[in-house]
Design a protein around this motif. Sequence first.
Motif, PDB file in Angstrom:
ATOM      1  N   UNK A  88       0.855  -1.183   0.000  1.00 44.25           N
ATOM      2  CA  UNK A  88       0.000   0.000   0.000  1.00 44.25           C
ATOM      3  C   UNK A  88       0.893   1.235   0.000  1.00 44.25           C
ATOM      4  N   UNK A  89       0.310   2.359  -0.338  1.00 46.87           N
ATOM      5  CA  UNK A  89       1.026   3.631  -0.295  1.00 46.87           C
ATOM      6  C   UNK A  89       0.543   4.420   0.912  1.00 46.87           C
ATOM      7  N   UNK A  90       1.473   4.836   1.760  1.00 45.80           N
ATOM      8  CA  UNK A  90       1.100   5.671   2.891  1.00 45.80           C
ATOM      9  C   UNK A  90       0.441   6.963   2.412  1.00 45.80           C
ATOM     10  N   UNK A  91      -0.332   7.565   3.271  1.00 41.80           N
ATOM     11  CA  UNK A  91      -0.970   8.851   2.964  1.00 41.80           C
ATOM     12  C   UNK A  91       0.069   9.863   2.473  1.00 41.80           C
ATOM     13  N   UNK A  92      -0.326  10.630   1.477  1.00 45.45           N
ATOM     14  CA  UNK A  92       0.573  11.611   0.908  1.00 45.45           C
ATOM     15  C   UNK A  92       1.566  11.053  -0.084  1.00 45.45           C
ATOM     16  N   UNK A  93       1.542   9.744  -0.301  1.00 42.46           N
ATOM     17  CA  UNK A  93       2.487   9.082  -1.197  1.00 42.46           C
ATOM     18  C   UNK A  93       1.735   8.463  -2.378  1.00 42.46           C
ATOM     19  N   UNK A  94       2.309   8.598  -3.565  1.00 45.18           N
ATOM     20  CA  UNK A  94       1.741   7.934  -4.736  1.00 45.18           C
ATOM     21  C   UNK A  94       0.294   8.315  -4.965  1.00 45.18           C
ATOM     22  N   UNK A  95      -0.568   7.305  -5.165  1.00 44.23           N
ATOM     23  CA  UNK A  95      -1.981   7.543  -5.472  1.00 44.23           C
ATOM     24  C   UNK A  95      -2.855   7.633  -4.232  1.00 44.23           C
ATOM     25  N   UNK A  96      -2.282   7.514  -3.036  1.00 41.91           N
ATOM     26  CA  UNK A  96      -3.077   7.649  -1.815  1.00 41.91           C
ATOM     27  C   UNK A  96      -3.429   9.112  -1.582  1.00 41.91           C
ATOM     28  N   UNK A  97      -4.482   9.333  -0.818  1.00 38.94           N
ATOM     29  CA  UNK A  97      -4.897  10.681  -0.491  1.00 38.94           C
ATOM     30  C   UNK A  97      -4.142  11.233   0.711  1.00 38.94           C
ATOM     31  N   UNK A  98      -4.552  12.411   1.139  1.00 43.13           N
ATOM     32  CA  UNK A  98      -3.986  13.017   2.331  1.00 43.13           C
ATOM     33  C   UNK A  98      -2.575  13.534   2.143  1.00 43.13           C
ATOM     34  N   UNK A  99      -1.952  13.854   3.270  1.00 40.28           N
ATOM     35  CA  UNK A  99      -0.575  14.331   3.281  1.00 40.28           C
ATOM     36  C   UNK A  99       0.219  13.569   4.337  1.00 40.28           C
ATOM     37  N   UNK A 100       1.484  13.353   4.056  1.00 39.29           N
ATOM     38  CA  UNK A 100       2.335  12.585   4.959  1.00 39.29           C
ATOM     39  C   UNK A 100       2.535  13.319   6.279  1.00 39.29           C
ATOM     40  N   UNK A 101       2.400  12.589   7.370  1.00 41.89           N
ATOM     41  CA  UNK A 101       2.752  13.108   8.693  1.00 41.89           C
ATOM     42  C   UNK A 101       4.043  12.473   9.199  1.00 41.89           C
ATOM     43  N   UNK A 102       4.762  11.809   8.304  1.00 37.53           N
ATOM     44  CA  UNK A 102       6.116  11.294   8.541  1.00 37.53           C
ATOM     45  C   UNK A 102       6.164  10.369   9.763  1.00 37.53           C
ATOM     46  N   UNK A 103       5.178   9.475   9.848  1.00 41.03           N
ATOM     47  CA  UNK A 103       5.207   8.433  10.864  1.00 41.03           C
ATOM     48  C   UNK A 103       4.171   8.530  11.952  1.00 41.03           C
ATOM     49  N   UNK A 104       3.385   9.585  11.986  1.00 39.19           N
ATOM     50  CA  UNK A 104       2.376   9.760  13.026  1.00 39.19           C
ATOM     51  C   UNK A 104       1.059   9.092  12.633  1.00 39.19           C
ATOM     52  N   UNK A 105       0.244   9.752  11.812  1.00 36.51           N
ATOM     53  CA  UNK A 105      -1.057   9.204  11.424  1.00 36.51           C
ATOM     54  C   UNK A 105      -0.933   8.002  10.499  1.00 36.51           C
ATOM     55  N   UNK A 106       0.258   7.729  10.007  1.00 39.73           N
ATOM     56  CA  UNK A 106       0.475   6.557   9.147  1.00 39.73           C
ATOM     57  C   UNK A 106       0.135   5.245   9.855  1.00 39.73           C
ATOM     58  N   UNK A 107       0.106   5.265  11.184  1.00 40.42           N
ATOM     59  CA  UNK A 107      -0.331   4.073  11.928  1.00 40.42           C
ATOM     60  C   UNK A 107      -1.738   3.662  11.496  1.00 40.42           C
ATOM     61  N   UNK A 108      -2.596   4.633  11.194  1.00 37.82           N
ATOM     62  CA  UNK A 108      -3.953   4.323  10.761  1.00 37.82           C
ATOM     63  C   UNK A 108      -3.964   3.692   9.370  1.00 37.82           C
ATOM     64  N   UNK A 109      -3.034   4.099   8.508  1.00 38.85           N
ATOM     65  CA  UNK A 109      -2.921   3.493   7.174  1.00 38.85           C
ATOM     66  C   UNK A 109      -2.561   2.020   7.301  1.00 38.85           C
ATOM     67  N   UNK A 110      -1.584   1.739   8.163  1.00 34.95           N
ATOM     68  CA  UNK A 110      -1.160   0.355   8.364  1.00 34.95           C
ATOM     69  C   UNK A 110      -2.285  -0.474   8.979  1.00 34.95           C
ATOM     70  N   UNK A 111      -3.009   0.097   9.934  1.00 34.63           N
ATOM     71  CA  UNK A 111      -4.120  -0.633  10.546  1.00 34.63           C
ATOM     72  C   UNK A 111      -5.158  -1.026   9.499  1.00 34.63           C
ATOM     73  N   UNK A 112      -5.447  -0.117   8.564  1.00 33.88           N
ATOM     74  CA  UNK A 112      -6.404  -0.441   7.502  1.00 33.88           C
ATOM     75  C   UNK A 112      -5.888  -1.575   6.628  1.00 33.88           C
ATOM     76  N   UNK A 113      -4.587  -1.574   6.337  1.00 36.20           N
ATOM     77  CA  UNK A 113      -4.009  -2.633   5.502  1.00 36.20           C
ATOM     78  C   UNK A 113      -4.024  -3.976   6.225  1.00 36.20           C
ATOM     79  N   UNK A 114      -3.762  -3.980   7.532  1.00 32.12           N
ATOM     80  CA  UNK A 114      -3.799  -5.226   8.305  1.00 32.12           C
ATOM     81  C   UNK A 114      -5.221  -5.773   8.344  1.00 32.12           C
ATOM     82  N   UNK A 115      -6.191  -4.919   8.576  1.00 31.22           N
ATOM     83  CA  UNK A 115      -7.583  -5.369   8.581  1.00 31.22           C
ATOM     84  C   UNK A 115      -7.970  -5.941   7.219  1.00 31.22           C
ATOM     85  N   UNK A 116      -7.490  -5.309   6.143  1.00 34.47           N
ATOM     86  CA  UNK A 116      -7.804  -5.820   4.803  1.00 34.47           C
ATOM     87  C   UNK A 116      -7.179  -7.192   4.612  1.00 34.47           C
TER      88      UNK A 116
END
Length: 279
Positions: A88-116
């Motif tokens: 997957x692409x973290x927020x703010x990267x590639x085709x994902x939405x949002x903006x990178x928080x450089x390791x903070x809110x990216x935990x939510x991106x990973x949680x979504x990928x694990x659930x998937x």
Amino acid sequence: MSSRPAGQKGPSAVQPITPVERRVTVHSTLRTQDGVAIDAAYHPGADPGVPAPDVAIVLAHGFTGDLDRPHVRRAARVFAQHAAVITFSFRGHGASGGRSTVGDREVLDLAAAVEWARSFGHAHVVTVGFSMGGSVVLRHAALHRGRTEARADAVVAVSAPARWYYRGTAPMRRLHWLVTRPAGRVVGRLGLRTRIHPHEWDPVPLSPVESVPLIAPTPLLIVHGDRDPYFPVDHPRMLAEAAAGGAELWLESGMGHAEHAADDALLGRIANWATSSPS
């Protein structure tokens, strides 16, 4: 950033737009707890006889990476010889939405990928993160221990920092310029396909070294090169020490930084560890 704490459950964390099919590569857009659209792909493994069909590896790339970068795709191909793989692409990267928080809110991106990954029926989900992604898998494991659908069953952090705000090497000083200066963020957006959030962390998130003691008894592997130009070897040693015997440490001779420096042999060893680690 959203005001919801990184570990707090929100509405419908994962909303795949593509039906689940086990033996076909699936591309999807996931929704995080704070509503960010995350570009993701599911790779079912090299063939139906893949050695660990119940294991899925979720690959968390480094800063300025995304699921279409050649080094990320190479790592996914090696992992797919051993297990199913989510990229997957973290927020703010590639085709994902949002903006990178450089390791903070990216935990939510990973949680979504694990659930998937779990939605495909995989009983054992291993998170493997590189550099920034390494810090994210550590923080995710600490913050999602109690959520069955989002937890990791084993964790691998490759080339991860131990602490925030490190500026002890020239590459990290350049990275801080990229993140903190308006001109740097323009370079990130136009030259690196990375959209960076303009505000400082508030509050400062739990650091990787603070996260590690909270991960046990989940199996943890820390991998680091002794020629890493970003983070010297005191970083992995700090992480291993914080684990108080609950982590395995591989210091790789001659290795540089993250996905670019991890050769196929090392990636294969990581995949073997991931597929044999106890639940």
